[in-house]
Design an enzyme around this catalytic site. Structure first.
Site, mmCIF file in Angstrom:
data_model
loop_
_atom_site.group_PDB
_atom_site.id
_atom_site.type_symbol
_atom_site.label_atom_id
_atom_site.label_comp_id
_atom_site.label_asym_id
_atom_site.label_seq_id
_atom_site.Cartn_x
_atom_site.Cartn_y
_atom_site.Cartn_z
ATOM 1 N N GLY A 1 3.187 -1.805 -4.608
ATOM 2 C CA GLY A 1 3.095 -0.438 -4.106
ATOM 3 C C GLY A 1 4.455 0.177 -3.895
ATOM 4 N N TYR B 1 5.161 7.103 4.001
ATOM 5 C CA TYR B 1 5.084 5.679 3.627
ATOM 6 C C TYR B 1 4.460 4.872 4.769
ATOM 7 C CZ TYR B 1 7.053 0.941 3.122
ATOM 8 O OH TYR B 1 7.234 -0.425 3.069
ATOM 9 N N ASP C 1 1.990 -6.798 -11.726
ATOM 10 C CA ASP C 1 2.780 -5.617 -11.390
ATOM 11 C C ASP C 1 2.380 -4.548 -12.405
ATOM 12 O OD1 ASP C 1 5.637 -5.445 -9.548
ATOM 13 O OD2 ASP C 1 5.219 -3.782 -10.920
ATOM 14 N N GLY D 1 11.409 -6.984 -5.335
ATOM 15 C CA GLY D 1 12.357 -7.862 -4.644
ATOM 16 C C GLY D 1 11.669 -9.042 -3.982
ATOM 17 N N LEU D 2 10.620 -8.784 -3.219
ATOM 18 C CA LEU D 2 9.941 -9.889 -2.534
ATOM 19 C C LEU D 2 9.073 -10.697 -3.487
ATOM 20 C CD1 LEU D 2 9.013 -8.346 0.938
ATOM 21 C CD2 LEU D 2 11.112 -9.500 0.183
ATOM 22 N N SER E 1 7.507 1.173 -1.797
ATOM 23 C CA SER E 1 8.039 0.390 -0.679
ATOM 24 C C SER E 1 9.024 1.164 0.198
ATOM 25 C CB SER E 1 8.718 -0.875 -1.222
ATOM 26 O OG SER E 1 9.817 -0.529 -2.033
ATOM 27 N N SER F 1 4.200 -2.753 7.004
ATOM 28 C CA SER F 1 5.626 -2.489 7.238
ATOM 29 C C SER F 1 5.883 -2.118 8.694
ATOM 30 C CB SER F 1 6.088 -1.339 6.335
ATOM 31 O OG SER F 1 7.396 -0.927 6.692
ATOM 32 N N ARG G 1 20.923 -2.782 12.827
ATOM 33 C CA ARG G 1 19.471 -2.703 13.018
ATOM 34 C C ARG G 1 18.773 -3.940 12.467
ATOM 35 N NH1 ARG G 1 15.668 -1.165 9.360
ATOM 36 N NH2 ARG G 1 13.617 -0.676 10.230
#
Ligand code: NAI
Ligand code: 15L
Length: 268
Positions: free
Chosen positions: A76, A139, A37, A17-18, A78, A114, A177
Site C-alpha cells: 500500500g 494516510y 506487489d 523497504g520492509l 506508505s 502505522s 524522534r
C-alpha cells in the site's frame, strides 16, 4: 524466536523497504512464502512463489490470496500524499484483501498499520492502543480504516488480525524522534512471528517498537501476543544527538507523535 507453524504465508508489499527486509526472515515461519506487489521484483527463489497484483483489483487480489493460510499485509501507500492513490491501495485495497481472506478461508492476518493513526497525540503523552484514533493525515486515516475493517471481519467472520502500528522501521533511527519510534528489522520479524504464532490472537492493536528507553506507547494490552523486543535505539542516542540540532519546542513536528507528518500537505 522464529516458529514455522504455517504451510503458506502471503507477504504483500514484497518489493518495498520492509518487504525486502522480511523476505528471507519470513521463510523461517512457513513451508512456502508467497510474495506479492504491484511492481515486478524478480523471480521466485527457493521456498517462494511470486504473484503480482494491484490491491485495487479485486480479482487479482482473490488470486493472490487463494491457497494461503496467513497473510502479512505490508502493501500500500506508505506515506502522506494525494487521496486517490491512498483510496485505491489502502482503503479499496484492504477491503479487497479481507473479502478475499473471507472467501478463501484465511484465518489470520498481520496488518501493517502505522503510528500515524495516533499522530496527533503529543510526544509528552504515553498512550495505550485503546485510546481513540487521532490520525495526522489522509494516510493515517486510511490505516485507521484498515484497523476498523479488520475488527469488523473479526467480529463478523472470526478472522484474527494483529494491527501493528509500526513506528519507524529502518536500519537505524534517522533523527531524534526516531529514538522513540524505532523498530529494528529483527524486532519487526520477532513481532510478526509472535502475531502469527500466539495461540489466541483475536483482534489486537500492538505498537511496533523496539525496547527504546524513551517511548510514547504502552503495549501492556497486547501481552497475549508474546512479543519481547531485543533491540533498542539507545545504542544510537549519542550519535543521533551529535549530528542533530536541539528540538524547537514550538514546532508541531516536535510537539506531536506523528512528527513532520502533522504538517505535511495539503495534496491535490
Ligand atoms: P514501501 O512504500 O517501501 O512499500 C510498500 C509497497 O507496497 C511497495 O513495494 C509498493 O509497490 C506496494 N504498493 C503500493 N501500492 C500498491 C497497490 N495499489 N497494489 C499493490 N502493491 C502496492 O513501504 P514500507 O516502508 O516497506 O512499509 C510497508 C508497510 O508498513 C506499509 O503499509 C506502511 O504503511 C507500513 N509502515 C511502515 C513503516 C516504516 O517505518 N517503514 C512505519 C509505519 C507503517
Ligand atoms: C510511516 O508510517 C511510514 O511508512 C514510514 O516511511 C515512516 O515515515 C514512519 O511512518 C515514521 O513515522 O517514521
Amino acid at each position: 524466536m522464529s516458529l514455522n507453524n504455517h504451510r503458506k504465508i502471503l507477504l504483500t508489499g514484497a518489493a518495498g523497504g520492509l518487504g525486502l527486509a522480511l523476505r528471507q526472515r519470513l521463510k523461517a515461519n512457513c513451508d512456502v512464502l508467497r510474495l506479492s506487489d504491484r511492481v515486478s521484483f524478480g523471480d521466485a527463489g527457493p521456498k517462494e512463489e511470486v504473484v503480482l497484483a494491484d490491491l485495487a483489483d479485486a480479482e487479482a487480489v482473490s488470486n493472490m490470496v487463494r491457497g494461503v493460510d496467513a497473510i502479512v499485509h505490508l502493501g500500500g501507500i506508505s506515506v502522506e500524499g494525494p487521496f486517490a492513490p491512498i483510496l485505491q491501495a489502502n482503503i479499496i485495497g484492504v477491503y479487497n484483501l479481507y473479502e478475499a481472506a473471507r472467501l478463501h478461508g484465511v484465518k489470520r492476518v498481520v496488518f501493517a498499520s502505522s503510528n500515524h493513526v495516533n499522530g496527533f497525540y503529543r510526544q509528552s503523552e504515553t498512550i495505550t492502543a485503546d485510546r481513540p484514533a487521532r490520525p495526522d493525515g489522509l494516510y493515517g486515516v486510511s490505516k485507521a480504516f484498515g484497523e476498523d475493517l479488520s475488527r469488523f471481519y473479526f467480529d463478523r467472520y472470526g478472522i484474527e488480525t494483529a494491527c501493528v502500528r509500526i513506528g519507524s522501521s529502518f536500519p537505524e533511527p534517522k533523527d531524534r524522534r526516531m529514538l522513540a519510534t524505532w523498530l529494528s528489522f529483527d524486532d519487526l520479524h520477532r513481532l510478526i512471528t509472535a502475531c502469527l504464532s500466539t495461540p489466541v490472537l483475536g483482534h489486537t492493536i500492538v505498537f511496533g517498537m523496539s525496547d527504546n528507553a524513551v517511548t510514547w506507547w504502552d503495549n501492556a494490552q497486547a501481552k497475549h501476543v508474546g512479543y519481547v523486543p531485543q533491540d533498542s535505539s539507545d545504542v544510537f542516542r549519542d550519535a543521533v544527538y551529535a549530528r542533530t540540532s536541539p528540538p524547537d519546542l514550538t514546532d508541531p513536528a516536535v510537539q506531536f507523535q506523528g512528527g513532520a507528518f502533522v504538517r505535511t500537505g495539503p495534496f491535490t
